[in-house]
Scaffold this motif. Structure first.
Motif, PDB file in Angstrom:
ATOM      1  N   UNK A  48      -2.860  18.611  -5.461  1.00  0.00           N
ATOM      2  CA  UNK A  48      -2.081  18.839  -4.009  1.00  0.00           C
ATOM      3  C   UNK A  48      -2.760  18.181  -2.678  1.00  0.00           C
ATOM      4  N   UNK A  49      -4.054  18.041  -2.810  1.00  0.00           N
ATOM      5  CA  UNK A  49      -4.976  17.549  -1.793  1.00  0.00           C
ATOM      6  C   UNK A  49      -4.889  16.197  -1.944  1.00  0.00           C
ATOM      7  N   UNK A  50      -4.965  15.523  -3.047  1.00  0.00           N
ATOM      8  CA  UNK A  50      -4.716  13.877  -3.288  1.00  0.00           C
ATOM      9  C   UNK A  50      -3.294  13.514  -2.762  1.00  0.00           C
ATOM     10  N   UNK A  51      -2.131  14.365  -2.921  1.00  0.00           N
ATOM     11  CA  UNK A  51      -1.110  13.887  -2.554  1.00  0.00           C
ATOM     12  C   UNK A  51      -1.008  14.021  -1.072  1.00  0.00           C
ATOM     13  N   UNK A  52      -1.656  15.035  -0.436  1.00  0.00           N
ATOM     14  CA  UNK A  52      -1.651  14.997   0.848  1.00  0.00           C
ATOM     15  C   UNK A  52      -2.301  13.926   1.588  1.00  0.00           C
ATOM     16  N   UNK A  53      -3.491  13.566   0.923  1.00  0.00           N
ATOM     17  CA  UNK A  53      -4.249  12.480   1.536  1.00  0.00           C
ATOM     18  C   UNK A  53      -3.341  11.173   1.356  1.00  0.00           C
ATOM     19  N   UNK A  54      -2.708  11.034   0.477  1.00  0.00           N
ATOM     20  CA  UNK A  54      -1.999   9.778   0.118  1.00  0.00           C
ATOM     21  C   UNK A  54      -0.862   9.630   1.305  1.00  0.00           C
ATOM     22  N   UNK A  55      -0.205  10.810   1.243  1.00  0.00           N
ATOM     23  CA  UNK A  55       0.596  10.946   2.416  1.00  0.00           C
ATOM     24  C   UNK A  55       0.023  10.555   3.746  1.00  0.00           C
ATOM     25  N   UNK A  56      -1.109  11.104   4.054  1.00  0.00           N
ATOM     26  CA  UNK A  56      -1.904  10.693   5.417  1.00  0.00           C
ATOM     27  C   UNK A  56      -1.945   9.262   5.359  1.00  0.00           C
ATOM     28  N   UNK A 107      -0.436   6.978   4.134  1.00  0.00           N
ATOM     29  CA  UNK A 107       0.883   6.329   4.258  1.00  0.00           C
ATOM     30  C   UNK A 107       1.172   6.338   5.875  1.00  0.00           C
ATOM     31  N   UNK A 108       0.995   7.417   6.656  1.00  0.00           N
ATOM     32  CA  UNK A 108       1.475   7.565   7.907  1.00  0.00           C
ATOM     33  C   UNK A 108       0.464   6.704   8.858  1.00  0.00           C
ATOM     34  N   UNK A 109      -0.746   6.575   8.525  1.00  0.00           N
ATOM     35  CA  UNK A 109      -1.630   5.794   9.131  1.00  0.00           C
ATOM     36  C   UNK A 109      -1.204   4.376   9.235  1.00  0.00           C
ATOM     37  N   UNK A 110      -0.817   4.044   7.769  1.00  0.00           N
ATOM     38  CA  UNK A 110      -0.506   2.646   7.592  1.00  0.00           C
ATOM     39  C   UNK A 110       0.802   2.181   8.441  1.00  0.00           C
ATOM     40  N   UNK A 111       1.724   3.121   8.453  1.00  0.00           N
ATOM     41  CA  UNK A 111       3.117   2.905   9.078  1.00  0.00           C
ATOM     42  C   UNK A 111       3.098   3.161  10.448  1.00  0.00           C
ATOM     43  N   UNK A 158       0.709  -1.139   0.216  1.00  0.00           N
ATOM     44  CA  UNK A 158       0.111  -0.022   0.039  1.00  0.00           C
ATOM     45  C   UNK A 158       0.843   1.291  -0.011  1.00  0.00           C
ATOM     46  N   UNK A 159       2.011   1.233   0.598  1.00  0.00           N
ATOM     47  CA  UNK A 159       2.874   2.377   1.052  1.00  0.00           C
ATOM     48  C   UNK A 159       3.425   2.500  -0.393  1.00  0.00           C
ATOM     49  N   UNK A 160       4.125   1.607  -0.849  1.00  0.00           N
ATOM     50  CA  UNK A 160       4.761   1.688  -2.205  1.00  0.00           C
ATOM     51  C   UNK A 160       4.007   2.078  -3.479  1.00  0.00           C
ATOM     52  N   UNK A 161       2.536   1.467  -3.427  1.00  0.00           N
ATOM     53  CA  UNK A 161       1.831   1.985  -4.279  1.00  0.00           C
ATOM     54  C   UNK A 161       1.195   3.360  -4.289  1.00  0.00           C
ATOM     55  N   UNK A 162       1.397   3.795  -2.844  1.00  0.00           N
ATOM     56  CA  UNK A 162       1.012   5.254  -2.793  1.00  0.00           C
ATOM     57  C   UNK A 162       1.903   6.340  -3.246  1.00  0.00           C
ATOM     58  N   UNK A 163       3.164   5.802  -2.942  1.00  0.00           N
ATOM     59  CA  UNK A 163       4.480   6.600  -3.193  1.00  0.00           C
ATOM     60  C   UNK A 163       4.523   6.572  -4.719  1.00  0.00           C
ATOM     61  N   UNK A 164       4.281   5.541  -5.467  1.00  0.00           N
ATOM     62  CA  UNK A 164       4.264   5.548  -6.858  1.00  0.00           C
ATOM     63  C   UNK A 164       3.217   6.642  -7.585  1.00  0.00           C
TER      64      UNK A 164
END
Length: 198
Positions: free
Chosen positions: A177-185, A187-191, A155-161
């Motif tokens: 920009x909003x989508x990028x922020x959401x994907x980053x969030x 990743x933080x939750x998953x990690x 999930x984190x790998x695909x989000x980073x891609x």
């Protein structure tokens, strides 16, 4: 640009084998195995099947991490282009020349053939990369199998891609920009390890 020091070079013999391996009448496991053997004996590694323009850092067999200050493939651009051309000559000798020509000098049908050929060449480079990774794993004793990523890692790998793709994209219908922020969030939750009490 001159060849980089200790950078593998595509010899005529290797190039002929790559062309033969990718020709219509020679798609066999034996031919591919011979090509992989020749690539290894020529000093090629799995990361040499990745564009020399790809930024990152090799951290293990088949594994890379982001690094804006280095490139995954230290091979010279000329050697990489030669590798692609030999594959193209095997896949479609009639249109292989289109890979070396700019779009403005091509007709519409040539542009279409170039796009198809580029995709097919990328696919073959990916096949060679997988074979080289498997061979490196076999030599290291892991039976040629890459360890499977966990769901969280995938999930984190695909989000980073997705984040990387979105950064260079322009789309008026999407708040990138909003989508990028959401994907980053995400990743933080998953990690973050969360213990749930029942």
């Amino acid at each position: 640009m001159s060849a980089l020091k200790n950078s593998p070079q595509v010899t005529e013999k290797l190039g002929s084998q790559i062309t033969l391996d990718n020709s219509n009448y020679s798609k066999s496991a034996r031919s591919t195995a011979k090509t992989i053997d020749m690539l290894i004996s020529g000093g090629f590694q799995w990361y040499n099947m990745v564009s020399p323009n790809t930024k990152g850092e090799v951290v293990g067999v088949g594994e890379t991490k982001k690094n804006e200050n280095s490139f995954i493939n230290p091979m010279s651009a000329e050697s990489f282009v030669a590798l692609k051309m030999y594959i193209a000559k095997g896949l479609n000798p009639r249109y292989a020349y289109t890979l070396e020509r700019g779009a403005k000098s091509l007709t519409e049908s040539q542009k279409t053939m170039k796009a198809v050929l580029n995709r097919n060449v990328s696919g073959r480079l990916s096949d060679y990369k997988k074979q080289l990774v498997n061979r490196a794993n076999m030599l290291s004793g892991s039976n040629g199998k890459q360890s499977k990523k966990t769901f969280k890692e995938s999930l984190v790998f695909n989000n980073n891609k997705l984040i990387a793709k979105l950064k260079g994209m322009e789309d008026a219908t999407l708040d990138i920009d909003k989508v990028i922020v959401l994907l980053g969030q995400i990743n933080k939750v998953v990690e973050t390890k969360v213990s749930i009490k029942h």
